[in-house]
Design a protein around this motif. Structure first.
Motif, PDB file in Angstrom:
ATOM      1  N   PHE A 107       0.876  -1.164   0.000  1.00 34.91           N
ATOM      2  CA  PHE A 107       0.000   0.000   0.000  1.00 34.91           C
ATOM      3  C   PHE A 107       0.918   1.221   0.000  1.00 34.91           C
ATOM      4  CE2 PHE A 107      -3.772  -2.089   2.539  1.00 34.91           C
ATOM      5  CZ  PHE A 107      -3.929  -3.018   1.525  1.00 34.91           C
ATOM      6  N   VAL A 108       0.408   2.370  -0.450  1.00 34.60           N
ATOM      7  CA  VAL A 108       1.209   3.588  -0.322  1.00 34.60           C
ATOM      8  C   VAL A 108       0.577   4.478   0.735  1.00 34.60           C
ATOM      9  CG1 VAL A 108       2.439   3.628  -2.505  1.00 34.60           C
ATOM     10  CG2 VAL A 108       0.141   4.585  -2.393  1.00 34.60           C
ATOM     11  N   PHE A 155       2.628  -1.443  -8.806  1.00 38.87           N
ATOM     12  CA  PHE A 155       2.996  -1.998  -7.492  1.00 38.87           C
ATOM     13  C   PHE A 155       2.048  -1.594  -6.364  1.00 38.87           C
ATOM     14  CE2 PHE A 155       7.446  -2.114  -9.311  1.00 38.87           C
ATOM     15  CZ  PHE A 155       7.494  -3.502  -9.370  1.00 38.87           C
ATOM     16  N   VAL A 156       1.043  -0.820  -6.690  1.00 37.11           N
ATOM     17  CA  VAL A 156       0.199  -0.287  -5.608  1.00 37.11           C
ATOM     18  C   VAL A 156      -1.071  -1.124  -5.443  1.00 37.11           C
ATOM     19  CG1 VAL A 156      -1.067   1.729  -4.776  1.00 37.11           C
ATOM     20  CG2 VAL A 156       1.120   2.030  -5.951  1.00 37.11           C
ATOM     21  N   ASP A 157      -1.133  -1.838  -4.317  1.00 39.70           N
ATOM     22  CA  ASP A 157      -2.288  -2.702  -4.045  1.00 39.70           C
ATOM     23  C   ASP A 157      -3.337  -2.009  -3.182  1.00 39.70           C
ATOM     24  OD1 ASP A 157      -1.095  -5.084  -5.291  1.00 39.70           O
ATOM     25  OD2 ASP A 157       0.329  -4.975  -3.636  1.00 39.70           O
ATOM     26  N   GLY A 158      -3.011  -0.851  -2.642  1.00 39.16           N
ATOM     27  CA  GLY A 158      -3.947  -0.140  -1.783  1.00 39.16           C
ATOM     28  C   GLY A 158      -3.298   1.141  -1.289  1.00 39.16           C
ATOM     29  N   VAL A 159      -4.045   1.889  -0.493  1.00 40.55           N
ATOM     30  CA  VAL A 159      -3.551   3.188  -0.002  1.00 40.55           C
ATOM     31  C   VAL A 159      -3.941   3.334   1.464  1.00 40.55           C
ATOM     32  CG1 VAL A 159      -3.771   5.718  -0.253  1.00 40.55           C
ATOM     33  CG2 VAL A 159      -3.783   4.265  -2.296  1.00 40.55           C
ATOM     34  N   THR A 160      -3.044   3.932   2.243  1.00 37.67           N
ATOM     35  CA  THR A 160      -3.426   4.320   3.608  1.00 37.67           C
ATOM     36  C   THR A 160      -3.286   5.838   3.725  1.00 37.67           C
ATOM     37  OG1 THR A 160      -1.167   3.851   4.365  1.00 37.67           O
ATOM     38  CG2 THR A 160      -2.820   2.167   4.788  1.00 37.67           C
ATOM     39  N   THR A 161      -4.248   6.424   4.414  1.00 38.27           N
ATOM     40  CA  THR A 161      -4.152   7.851   4.735  1.00 38.27           C
ATOM     41  C   THR A 161      -4.344   7.965   6.244  1.00 38.27           C
ATOM     42  OG1 THR A 161      -6.531   8.338   4.569  1.00 38.27           O
ATOM     43  CG2 THR A 161      -5.241   8.449   2.525  1.00 38.27           C
ATOM     44  N   LYS A 170     -16.783   1.375  -2.572  1.00 35.18           N
ATOM     45  CA  LYS A 170     -16.765  -0.003  -2.035  1.00 35.18           C
ATOM     46  C   LYS A 170     -15.417  -0.366  -1.425  1.00 35.18           C
ATOM     47  CE  LYS A 170     -20.178  -2.356  -4.845  1.00 35.18           C
ATOM     48  NZ  LYS A 170     -20.347  -2.677  -6.246  1.00 35.18           N
ATOM     49  N   ASN A 171     -14.332   0.288  -1.902  1.00 33.40           N
ATOM     50  CA  ASN A 171     -13.001  -0.109  -1.423  1.00 33.40           C
ATOM     51  C   ASN A 171     -12.490   0.720  -0.244  1.00 33.40           C
ATOM     52  OD1 ASN A 171     -12.926   1.882  -3.454  1.00 33.40           O
ATOM     53  ND2 ASN A 171     -10.791   1.467  -3.947  1.00 33.40           N
ATOM     54  N   VAL A 172     -13.384   1.469   0.413  1.00 34.03           N
ATOM     55  CA  VAL A 172     -12.940   2.193   1.613  1.00 34.03           C
ATOM     56  C   VAL A 172     -12.783   1.213   2.769  1.00 34.03           C
ATOM     57  CG1 VAL A 172     -13.699   3.808   3.420  1.00 34.03           C
ATOM     58  CG2 VAL A 172     -13.900   4.460   1.014  1.00 34.03           C
ATOM     59  N   ALA A 173     -11.641   1.309   3.445  1.00 28.27           N
ATOM     60  CA  ALA A 173     -11.435   0.580   4.707  1.00 28.27           C
ATOM     61  C   ALA A 173     -11.454   1.651   5.799  1.00 28.27           C
ATOM     62  CB  ALA A 173     -10.096  -0.143   4.707  1.00 28.27           C
ATOM     63  N   VAL A 174     -12.376   1.525   6.722  1.00 26.38           N
ATOM     64  CA  VAL A 174     -12.475   2.538   7.779  1.00 26.38           C
ATOM     65  C   VAL A 174     -11.343   2.313   8.768  1.00 26.38           C
ATOM     66  CG1 VAL A 174     -13.903   3.512   9.596  1.00 26.38           C
ATOM     67  CG2 VAL A 174     -14.986   2.623   7.521  1.00 26.38           C
ATOM     68  N   LYS A 175     -10.604   3.388   9.028  1.00 23.48           N
ATOM     69  CA  LYS A 175      -9.490   3.273   9.969  1.00 23.48           C
ATOM     70  C   LYS A 175      -9.958   3.779  11.330  1.00 23.48           C
ATOM     71  CE  LYS A 175      -4.588   4.094   9.110  1.00 23.48           C
ATOM     72  NZ  LYS A 175      -3.660   5.124   8.663  1.00 23.48           N
ATOM     73  N   VAL A 176      -9.779   2.957  12.346  1.00 22.33           N
ATOM     74  CA  VAL A 176     -10.161   3.358  13.699  1.00 22.33           C
ATOM     75  C   VAL A 176      -8.955   3.178  14.620  1.00 22.33           C
ATOM     76  CG1 VAL A 176     -12.591   2.669  13.379  1.00 22.33           C
ATOM     77  CG2 VAL A 176     -10.994   1.051  14.398  1.00 22.33           C
ATOM     78  N   PRO A 177      -8.828   4.039  15.627  1.00 22.52           N
ATOM     79  CA  PRO A 177      -7.684   3.882  16.540  1.00 22.52           C
ATOM     80  C   PRO A 177      -7.872   2.700  17.482  1.00 22.52           C
ATOM     81  CG  PRO A 177      -9.116   5.649  17.296  1.00 22.52           C
ATOM     82  CD  PRO A 177      -9.692   5.174  15.987  1.00 22.52           C
ATOM     83  N   LEU A 178      -6.738   2.179  17.978  1.00 20.80           N
ATOM     84  CA  LEU A 178      -6.793   1.039  18.872  1.00 20.80           C
ATOM     85  C   LEU A 178      -7.114   1.484  20.303  1.00 20.80           C
ATOM     86  CD1 LEU A 178      -4.692  -2.105  18.427  1.00 20.80           C
ATOM     87  CD2 LEU A 178      -5.985  -1.595  20.489  1.00 20.80           C
ATOM     88  N   THR A 179      -8.403   1.843  20.463  1.00 19.59           N
ATOM     89  CA  THR A 179      -8.931   2.224  21.779  1.00 19.59           C
ATOM     90  C   THR A 179     -10.156   1.338  22.017  1.00 19.59           C
ATOM     91  OG1 THR A 179     -10.417   3.837  20.764  1.00 19.59           O
ATOM     92  CG2 THR A 179      -8.234   4.648  21.463  1.00 19.59           C
ATOM     93  N   ALA A 180     -10.693   1.390  23.221  1.00 29.70           N
ATOM     94  CA  ALA A 180     -11.887   0.575  23.504  1.00 29.70           C
ATOM     95  C   ALA A 180     -13.027   0.985  22.564  1.00 29.70           C
ATOM     96  CB  ALA A 180     -12.290   0.746  24.967  1.00 29.70           C
TER      97      ALA A 180
END
Ligand code: E4P
Length: 220
Positions: free
Chosen positions: A4-5, A21-27, A78-88
């Motif tokens: 991912f980039v 080479f780009v299989d996905g993206v993180t922001t 459809k390809n959005v991955a929701v990013k959440v912090p590692l909290t409860a």
């Protein structure tokens, strides 16, 4: 290993996507701030450019608002991955969104115990930040080794190990040796992966010798 980039710069992603080479993206919120653009527009444009998962991070800290934000983000594409912090609250949100069939990337992971929780919450990805651990004289790649070992013990865990906060090509190589599923690369690290002085030197020599033959492949 998937690449991912790690950028919210749409022009840069367009250029990198052309390499194949780009299989996905993180922001993340810092990268979006750096882009100076509207978050939802940026994510929509990236999702059009890259068919793989595109991580878009919630900015609320309570479960209810995180969930509303996540539900809004998944409507972008459809390809959005929701990013959440590692909290409860983040893990509770992960569980709810993944139960609804959405991809979730649990971010800001710094310990094996946290990674177990992310897997139990049904995350599609867990993002251990190895560079930030190295920065405080801790062992970033050691964390990747621990998580890969733990996940391998439990085939029911479907969470992919997404190596984040990557600083240089050897992080990528060592993470690949450990069997990590994904590395998210700053564009500079992707460019560095190509480079080797012996490749440059060897190519210069081949081209110099070829010139002496006076031949051209296309004109033959
Ligand atoms: C990953 O998802 C994060 O956006 C990123 O890798 C963090 O990297 P940094 O530690 O260089 O900010």
């Amino acid at each position: 290993m998937k690449f991912f980039v790690d950028t919210a710069d749409v022009a840069e992603i367009r250029e990198l996507a052309a390499t194949g080479f780009v299989d996905g993206v993180t922001t993340n919120p810092s990268l979006v701030a750096k882009s100076g653009r509207k978050f939802l527009d940026v994510i929509g444009e990236i999702c059009d450019l890259v068919p793989g998962p595109v991580s878009a991070e919630v900015t609320a800290t309570d479960h209810k608002t995180m969930l509303s934000e996540g539900r809004k983000l998944v409507k972008i594409a459809k390809n959005v991955a929701v990013k959440v912090p590692l909290t409860a609250d983040g893990l509770k949100t992960c569980k709810a969104l993944s139960s609804d069939g959405h991809m979730v990337n649990v971010t800001l992971c710094f310990s094996p115990g946290q990674a177990i929780l992310a897997a139990k919450a049904g995350a599609s990805f867990v993002s251990p930040f190895i560079g930030r651990l190295d920065d405080i004289a801790s062992d970033g790649l050691g964390l990747i080794a621990d998580i890969c070992q733990i996940y391998a013990n439990y085939p029911a865990f479907r969470t992919e190990v997404l190596v984040a906060s990557v600083r240089h090509p050897m992080h990528v190589v060592e993470a690949a040796k450990l069997g990590a599923d994904v590395c998210t690369l700053p564009p500079s690290v992707l460019h560095q992966l190509y480079a080797h002085p012996l490749t440059d030197k060897g190519l210069d020599q081949f081209l110099a010798d070829w010139k002496k033959t006076g031949q051209s492949i296309l004109d033959s």
